[in-house]
Design a protein around this motif. Structure first.
Motif, PDB file in Angstrom:
ATOM      1  N   GLY A  38       0.784  -1.227   0.000  1.00 30.55           N
ATOM      2  CA  GLY A  38       0.000   0.000   0.000  1.00 30.55           C
ATOM      3  C   GLY A  38       0.812   1.270   0.000  1.00 30.55           C
ATOM      4  O   GLY A  38       0.253   2.369   0.032  1.00 30.55           O
ATOM      5  N   ARG A  39       2.137   1.153  -0.039  1.00 34.97           N
ATOM      6  CA  ARG A  39       2.989   2.339   0.037  1.00 34.97           C
ATOM      7  C   ARG A  39       3.690   2.600  -1.287  1.00 34.97           C
ATOM      8  O   ARG A  39       3.855   1.703  -2.108  1.00 34.97           O
ATOM      9  CB  ARG A  39       4.046   2.172   1.127  1.00 34.97           C
ATOM     10  CG  ARG A  39       3.484   2.041   2.522  1.00 34.97           C
ATOM     11  CD  ARG A  39       4.612   1.823   3.533  1.00 34.97           C
ATOM     12  NE  ARG A  39       4.109   1.910   4.893  1.00 34.97           N
ATOM     13  CZ  ARG A  39       3.608   0.905   5.585  1.00 34.97           C
ATOM     14  NH1 ARG A  39       3.537  -0.298   5.030  1.00 34.97           N
ATOM     15  NH2 ARG A  39       3.177   1.077   6.803  1.00 34.97           N
ATOM     16  N   ILE A  40       4.123   3.840  -1.476  1.00 26.84           N
ATOM     17  CA  ILE A  40       5.052   4.168  -2.558  1.00 26.84           C
ATOM     18  C   ILE A  40       6.443   3.866  -2.031  1.00 26.84           C
ATOM     19  O   ILE A  40       6.852   4.398  -0.993  1.00 26.84           O
ATOM     20  CB  ILE A  40       4.928   5.648  -2.952  1.00 26.84           C
ATOM     21  CG1 ILE A  40       3.565   5.911  -3.580  1.00 26.84           C
ATOM     22  CG2 ILE A  40       6.044   6.052  -3.896  1.00 26.84           C
ATOM     23  CD1 ILE A  40       3.288   7.371  -3.857  1.00 26.84           C
ATOM     24  N   SER A  41       7.173   3.014  -2.704  1.00 30.03           N
ATOM     25  CA  SER A  41       8.475   2.581  -2.205  1.00 30.03           C
ATOM     26  C   SER A  41       9.552   2.797  -3.255  1.00 30.03           C
ATOM     27  O   SER A  41       9.355   2.500  -4.435  1.00 30.03           O
ATOM     28  CB  SER A  41       8.440   1.097  -1.805  1.00 30.03           C
ATOM     29  OG  SER A  41       7.428   0.875  -0.844  1.00 30.03           O
ATOM     30  N   PHE A  42      10.689   3.323  -2.790  1.00 28.64           N
ATOM     31  CA  PHE A  42      11.873   3.487  -3.634  1.00 28.64           C
ATOM     32  C   PHE A  42      12.986   2.657  -3.018  1.00 28.64           C
ATOM     33  O   PHE A  42      13.281   2.795  -1.818  1.00 28.64           O
ATOM     34  CB  PHE A  42      12.306   4.951  -3.710  1.00 28.64           C
ATOM     35  CG  PHE A  42      11.354   5.833  -4.471  1.00 28.64           C
ATOM     36  CD1 PHE A  42      11.544   6.078  -5.831  1.00 28.64           C
ATOM     37  CD2 PHE A  42      10.278   6.416  -3.841  1.00 28.64           C
ATOM     38  CE1 PHE A  42      10.670   6.886  -6.530  1.00 28.64           C
ATOM     39  CE2 PHE A  42       9.397   7.227  -4.532  1.00 28.64           C
ATOM     40  CZ  PHE A  42       9.591   7.466  -5.889  1.00 28.64           C
ATOM     41  N   VAL A  43      13.592   1.801  -3.817  1.00 28.01           N
ATOM     42  CA  VAL A  43      14.649   0.927  -3.324  1.00 28.01           C
ATOM     43  C   VAL A  43      15.882   1.112  -4.196  1.00 28.01           C
ATOM     44  O   VAL A  43      15.848   0.853  -5.406  1.00 28.01           O
ATOM     45  CB  VAL A  43      14.219  -0.561  -3.355  1.00 28.01           C
ATOM     46  CG1 VAL A  43      15.339  -1.448  -2.833  1.00 28.01           C
ATOM     47  CG2 VAL A  43      12.948  -0.761  -2.549  1.00 28.01           C
ATOM     48  N   ILE A  44      16.961   1.609  -3.576  1.00 33.66           N
ATOM     49  CA  ILE A  44      18.256   1.621  -4.264  1.00 33.66           C
ATOM     50  C   ILE A  44      18.949   0.321  -3.886  1.00 33.66           C
ATOM     51  O   ILE A  44      19.198   0.064  -2.703  1.00 33.66           O
ATOM     52  CB  ILE A  44      19.102   2.832  -3.845  1.00 33.66           C
ATOM     53  CG1 ILE A  44      18.403   4.130  -4.237  1.00 33.66           C
ATOM     54  CG2 ILE A  44      20.487   2.770  -4.477  1.00 33.66           C
ATOM     55  CD1 ILE A  44      19.139   5.378  -3.809  1.00 33.66           C
TER      56      ILE A  44
END
Length: 639
Positions: free
Chosen positions: A577-583
């Motif tokens: 349910g979240r906006i996620s950014f993964v480096i």
């Protein structure tokens, strides 16, 4: 790193005593009339009492000279004891008031400085070493507060005392008064000449003191690297060069002070000698009709001698102010630094307009955000706009760090709630810059970042950043227990919510095996835990805040495979349910991402799912296969 930054700061300073700066600092003392008014009043009283004492000496000497044994000695003794008692009481009052004023000023300046440091954007810290900032909020604050409090006392006392003495000398005999005052022009010239030189040497001392503090900080933080590279001798040599420069500046400043004070004392002795010479001539001529008694002569000599005592004190304060001006300029410069990233007037107006509505809502009845589910409603945003973040959009974003090359050029990207965006690519390609812009640690040079179609600069900064959950490659834990570090994500969380968050990221198991479980102390920076354990705690902390935007900046690159697997099993819940950014450094972490972006030279070179990018046999395929082969080889060697 810091030499350039320090030099830049030094170049901004004034070349002479800056009265405007000291007046700004004095305004802080004016905000404490409870201590400042009695301090000034007692300084004036002490100056008047000391002047009165000289006239009492004249009164006694002339009385004894005229009446001999019939003089009223009891009256003299009573008057002297009364004046001594009043003076002692005044001294106690000004010591009490000056001490209170000094400590409270230091407290307020430190508080305001710390508050400003928390408001400033990341770019501010890019050019200021930790030691520079520590010096501002510790030794500089103490020094300034002490000078403002005790300097105010000495300046008021000294100026009133000098004025009274000069007026008394001119009243007794104007020629004698002018002779004593004739030494003031050379005194002013000497003070001006030394002022400039002592100010410059004092500024050098503060500059090198800041660099030495920074050197201590870096050496302690990097002690493991120093020892493994056997850099002790080289580091000592570099540090010795800094301390030698500070020693040279300190000796130069001390030498200037040691010359200045004797010159002032010599001028004072000269004035006393002239008073004694001219007064003696007047006493000798008294038999010819001049009304100039022996008591008057002694009074004039005492006044002439005392005249330069307050001047010496004020000269000392002037010297201290010169030495501390560099500290004052730095502290005021820090307090005056306006955050470049802050809420605009329109945002503040909307927030202010919403305050009555927020006050009318049930106090404390708003359900807490749960770390378990997105089903619990999100509390209203303080500006009255929608609180739920459904989309984040980069629209023609261009960005460069200060005085650096362009990192992103016309960058475009749209992310929706529930999407996990993985960023991969070579170092320096712009991955960390993208997430830093998303978090509004920096702002675009041009273009916009939109939240639900609205530029995020039009939303309250504190509210937006409270919607972020960030896990970094090198997690930072604060001194305290495991429970306290997880609760840092949401201070109102219950113990049950803390434990639920730990279970979701698979941290509960290792925590319960610690000596005191959740109450185990982690040590400074978490040094009593392994890197993997610290990382799991930082995941639980971020999840407890129940962020709408989740950021992982190479969060699994420095942990072992077993811990990574624990984290991966909890990521599905974390990202839901979240906006996620993964480096990602380990590409195995992002195989299930909704979209993988290969970032290079500030642009999107490839975009797609894991399977789609492998099928294209492009840059991502090359990265993945080379890493997969390397991991297989490492596993075989370990076996």
């Amino acid at each position: 790193m810091s030499d350039t930054a320090h030099t830049h700061q030094e170049d901004e300073f004034h070349s002479r005593l800056d009265t405007g700066m000291w007046l700004k600092l004095f305004r802080r003392a004016r905000a404490m009339p409870r201590y400042l008014v009695p301090l000034i009043a007692t300084a004036i009283f002490i100056a008047a009492a000391e002047t009165t004492l000289s006239f009492m000496n004249k009164w006694v000497i002339d009385g004894v000279d005229r009446l001999g044994r019939d003089a009223p000695f009891a009256l003299y003794i009573t008057a002297f004891l009364a004046l001594a008692a009043l003076t002692s009481g005044g001294v106690w009052v000004f010591i009490e008031m000056a001490g209170n004023l000094s400590n409270r000023l230091a407290h307020d300046i430190r508080r305001d400085g710390f508050d400003r440091l928390q408001e400033l954007e990341f770019a501010f810290y890019d050019t200021r070493p930790v030691g520079w900032l520590i010096s501002r909020l510790t030794s500089d604050c103490d020094r300034l507060a002490r000078i403002i409090a005790w300097g105010t006392l000495d300046i008021v006392w000294g100026s009133v005392f000098v004025t009274m003495i000069a007026a008394a000398l001119l009243w007794i005999n104007w020629r004698l008064g002018l002779i004593v005052l004739s030494v003031l022009p050379p005194l002013a010239f000497v003070s001006y000449w030394f002022q400039k030189r002592m100010l410059l040497s004092a500024r050098e001392i503060r500059k090198y003191n800041s660099r030495i503090t920074a050197g201590y900080n870096e050496s302690i933080q990097g002690v493991r690297t120093t020892k493994t590279l056997v850099r002790e001798a080289a580091n000592l040599g570099e540090f010795k060069e800094l301390t030698t420069r500070m020693l040279d500046a300190s000796v130069r400043n001390a030498r200037q002070s040691s010359l200045y004070y004797p010159i002032v004392a010599t001028l004072g002795a000269l004035a006393g000698g002239l008073a004694l010479w001219h007064g003696g001539v007047l006493v000798n001529t008294r038999f010819l009709g001049a009304d100039f008694t022996v008591g008057t002569l002694i009074l004039c000599v005492q006044l002439a001698g005392m005249f330069f005592h307050p001047i010496n004190q004020m000269a000392r304060i002037l010297t201290e102010m010169q030495a501390a001006q560099a500290a004052g300029e730095r502290v005021l410069g820090l307090l005056a630094t306006e955050p470049k990233i802050k809420d605009g007037p329109a945002v503040l107006e909307r927030v202010k307009a919403e305050e009555p509505k927020a006050a009318n809502r049930a106090d404390g009845n708003t359900p807490p955000i749960s770390a378990l589910s997105r089903s619990v409603r999100i509390p209203p945003a303080p500006d009255g706009l929608p609180a739920r973040i459904d989309t984040v959009e980069f629209r023609d974003v261009t960005f460069r760090y200060e005085n650096g090359p362009v990192v992103l050029q016309n960058f475009n990207l749209t992310v929706r709630a529930g999407d996990t965006i993985a960023l991969v690519g070579p170092s320096g390609g712009g991955k960390s810059t993208i997430v830093s812009l998303v978090c509004r640690f920096y702002e675009p040079v041009s273009g916009s970042i939109l939240i639900n179609g609205i530029d995020y600069r039009e939303r309250p900064l504190q509210w937006f950043q409270s919607q972020l959950g960030i896990v970094l490659q090198a997690p930072h834990l604060f001194k305290g227990s495991v429970r306290e570090n997880i609760r840092y994500g949401r201070l109102g969380a219950t113990d049950a919510e803390i434990e639920n968050a730990a279970r979701l990221v698979n941290a509960h198991g290792f925590i319960t095996q610690l000596d005191r479980g959740y109450d185990t102390e982690v040590g400074a920076g978490g040094n009593r835990l392994s890197t993997g354990q610290k990382q799991l705690i930082s995941f639980a902390r971020a999840l407890l805040a129940d962020p709408q935007i989740f950021v992982m900046d190479e969060a699994t690159s420095s942990i072992d495979t077993e811990t990574e697997q624990l984290i991966q099993r909890g990521l599905e819940t974390v990202f839901a349910g979240r906006i996620s950014f993964v480096i990602a450094h380990r590409l195995s972490t992002i195989r299930n991402a909704a979209r993988i972006l290969v970032i290079g030279r500030g642009r999107i070179e490839e975009s797609g799912t894991h399977a789609e990018l492998l099928a294209r046999r492009g840059h991502y395929h090359e990265l993945y296969t080379s890493q997969f082969k390397r991991e297989r080889l490492e596993a075989a060697l370990n076996e």
